[in-house]
Design a protein around this motif. Sequence first.
Motif: not given
Ligand code: FEO
Length: 389
Positions: A81, A163, A78
Motif C-alpha cells: 500500500h 494493517d 510496506e
Molecule cells: Fe503490512 Fe498490508 O502490509
Amino acid sequence: MEINERIKYIGVEDRTTDLFEGQYPVPDGITYNSYFIDGEKTAVMDTVAEGFEEIWLENLKKASGGRAPDYLIVQHMEPDHSSGITALMETFPETVIVSNAKSFPMMKQFFGEDYPDRRIAVGDGDSLDLGSCRLEFITAPMVHWPEVTLAYDSTDGVLFSADAFGRFGISEQDGEWDGEAARYYFGIVGKFGSQVKKLLDRVAGLNVTAICPLHGPVLKKDIGHYTGLYGKWASYQPENDGIFIAYTSVYGNTKKAAELLGKSLEEKGRMVISADLSRCDMSQAVSNAFRCGTLVLATTTYNGDIFPPMREFISALKERGFRNRRAAFVENGTWAPRSAKVMEEMLSGCPGMEFARTKVTLMSALTDASEAAAEALAQELCGAPGDEN
Ligand code: FEO
C-alpha cells in the motif's frame, strides 16, 4: 464509496495476485484500501500496490473533483500500500507526505526518494488539522512493521487502522469476516500479540464508529465483535473449544488414524477440523491451530525426525508465539517411531501448553491396539484439560 460526508473510499481490488506477500493464497482476491478525506484541507490515506496506480489516481480524481491533495498520509511503508507514492507525488507537486520519521528512510530504500522538502514527520499523539476534522496519530510499532502509525479522526470516530483489522478477500458478505481476517491476522500480525494488545487498549479509550483498514471491508457495525476477536487473538486465547487435527500421511495409514480419531470425537459431540498438511494451505492450518482450543498432530517418523510439512507447520506456530493450548500426538513409524517425541519437544518451549497423556503409536498401520489407543485419546480429549478421567 462514501464512509461519511468527508471520507471517500478510493482503493482498488486485486483479483490477479495468486499469493499475497509471496506466500498467502488469496482465492477471493485482496483489496488495497485508500481513502480521500475532505476536511477543507484534503488528505489521501495511503496508496496502492504496484500496477494499480492508474486506476487509483482515477478514483482519487473522481473523489476530489480534480483537486490536488494537501497531504498524503502514509501509515505503513510496506509496498502493498505504498507503491503509489511516487505517482501521486509526481502528479501533484504541492502535496506533502505525512508519516512516521522511520518511514522516510524506507521510502528512499524502496522508491529512491524521501521528499526532504515535502514532508512532515509525525509521532504518537501528534495531530493534523484538516479544517472541519482533525486526525490524531497513534503509533503501533510492529503491527505489523516498526513504523506503523494509525490515524484517528476524532470528529467522526473513524479509525484508520493500517494493517490491523485487515482481511483477505474482496467480497463483503456478512459473516465472512472472521475466517479470512483470522488467516490474515495469524499469518501476518500474529507474532506481535503484545503489541496488538497495547493498540487495543488505546482503541478501547476511543469512540470508534468505523474502522478503515488497509485491506478488506470498512467495518461500520458491531465494532465490539471485531475488537473482541482481536482481543482473543492478541492474547493467544482460543476462540472456540474445537479440535484441530493436523496430519501428514505417506501411505494413508496415519490419515486413517487421524480420521478414526476425528470420527470418534465428532460422535462425542466435539467440533473437529482436519487438514492434510501436505495439501492444505499452510496459512489456513496455522489459523485453525490458533482458533481452536486443542491441537492434534499426527505424522510419520521420517529420516529420524518428522515428515517435513509437519516440521514446517510446527515451526510456523512457534514463530507466531503459539501457546496456551492442549496438544496431543499420533505417531507412525515402521521400525523406530519417534515422531511424537520430536513433536512434543518442538512444542515444549511454548508457554502454557498441556500435552495429552495418551499417545497413539502406529507401527506402519492401524491395529486393534492402536485403534484402542485412538479411542482412549478421544475420550481423554473430551474431558476438560487436566482431567484425570
Ligand atoms: Fe503490512 Fe498490508 O502490509
